[in-house]
Scaffold this active site. Structure first.
Site, mmCIF file in Angstrom:
data_model
loop_
_atom_site.group_PDB
_atom_site.id
_atom_site.type_symbol
_atom_site.label_atom_id
_atom_site.label_comp_id
_atom_site.label_asym_id
_atom_site.label_seq_id
_atom_site.Cartn_x
_atom_site.Cartn_y
_atom_site.Cartn_z
ATOM 1 C CG HIS A 36 -6.132 -14.540 11.101
ATOM 2 N ND1 HIS A 36 -5.591 -13.367 10.601
ATOM 3 C CD2 HIS A 36 -6.292 -15.364 10.034
ATOM 4 C CE1 HIS A 36 -5.445 -13.484 9.296
ATOM 5 N NE2 HIS A 36 -5.854 -14.687 8.912
ATOM 6 C CG HIS A 120 0.372 -20.445 8.347
ATOM 7 N ND1 HIS A 120 -0.427 -21.170 7.483
ATOM 8 C CD2 HIS A 120 0.386 -19.174 7.872
ATOM 9 C CE1 HIS A 120 -0.871 -20.372 6.527
ATOM 10 N NE2 HIS A 120 -0.400 -19.154 6.739
#
EC number: 3.1.4.58
Length: 181
Positions: A36, A120
């Site tokens: 995620h 990220h």
């Protein structure tokens, strides 16, 4: 309950990332179902706080947008390397969404995030240094880039820590809709 707000990744993208999850000693690889992109970590909160947070997040307005993952990096250096991640192509839309999420999280009574947003997807965490293999790993994946994927929603997740990787559960979904009248 430990909560965070994040973007889910399409299954084909998770499969692409999973193929890069090998070759580093001491790496605790993130399972593909846990990939995620965190917009805001909340942390521990009770049911009342979670309800306030859900209500606040439901007010976030943003249009769908395209996003690409590109490049790899790390948090920490040398023996203190904590994680390896896949980054994102710069995106004004992603930054705007994250800012809106941050604003409503604070409105719901949570402290401001002290860290700068660094979009990220974590691939691995380390308990011990990966040593010289990290340079080789980055060289092998230097050209990493995904095709754009459409971001049409974001989610509130809970995480449960225990033995092995954390267990994430999607608690709520917030659709992104065109802002045009």
């Amino acid at each position: 309950m430990r909560l965070f707000v994040a973007l889910a990744l399409p299954e084909n993208l998770a499969e692409q990332l999973e193929r890069m999850c090998s070759g580093l000693p001491g790496a605790n690889w993130v399972p593909p179902e846990n990939f995620h992109l965190t917009l805001r970590f909340i942390g521990a909160c009770d049911g009342h706080e979670a309800g306030d947070l859900d209500a606040a997040l439901s007010t976030v307005k943003a249009a769908p947008f395209d996003l690409s993952l590109t490049g790899l990096g790390q948090f920490g250096e040398g023996r203190r390397t904590r994680s390896v991640w896949a980054g994102t192509q710069p995106s004004d839309e992603l930054s705007a969404l994250q800012s809106r999420v941050e604003r409503v999280v604070q409105t719901a009574g949570f402290e401001p995030e002290s860290r700068k947003f660094h979009p990220h997807v974590t691939l691995a965490r380390f308990g011990s240094s990966p040593g010289g293999k990290l340079r080789t790993y980055f060289a092998q994946h230097a050209l990493f880039r995904t095709l754009p994927f459409r971001v049409t929603e974001f989610h509130l997740y809970s995480s449960e820590l225990g033995k092995g990787p954390p267990m994430y559960r999607r608690e709520a979904t917030y659709p992104l809709e065109s802002l045009e009248a």
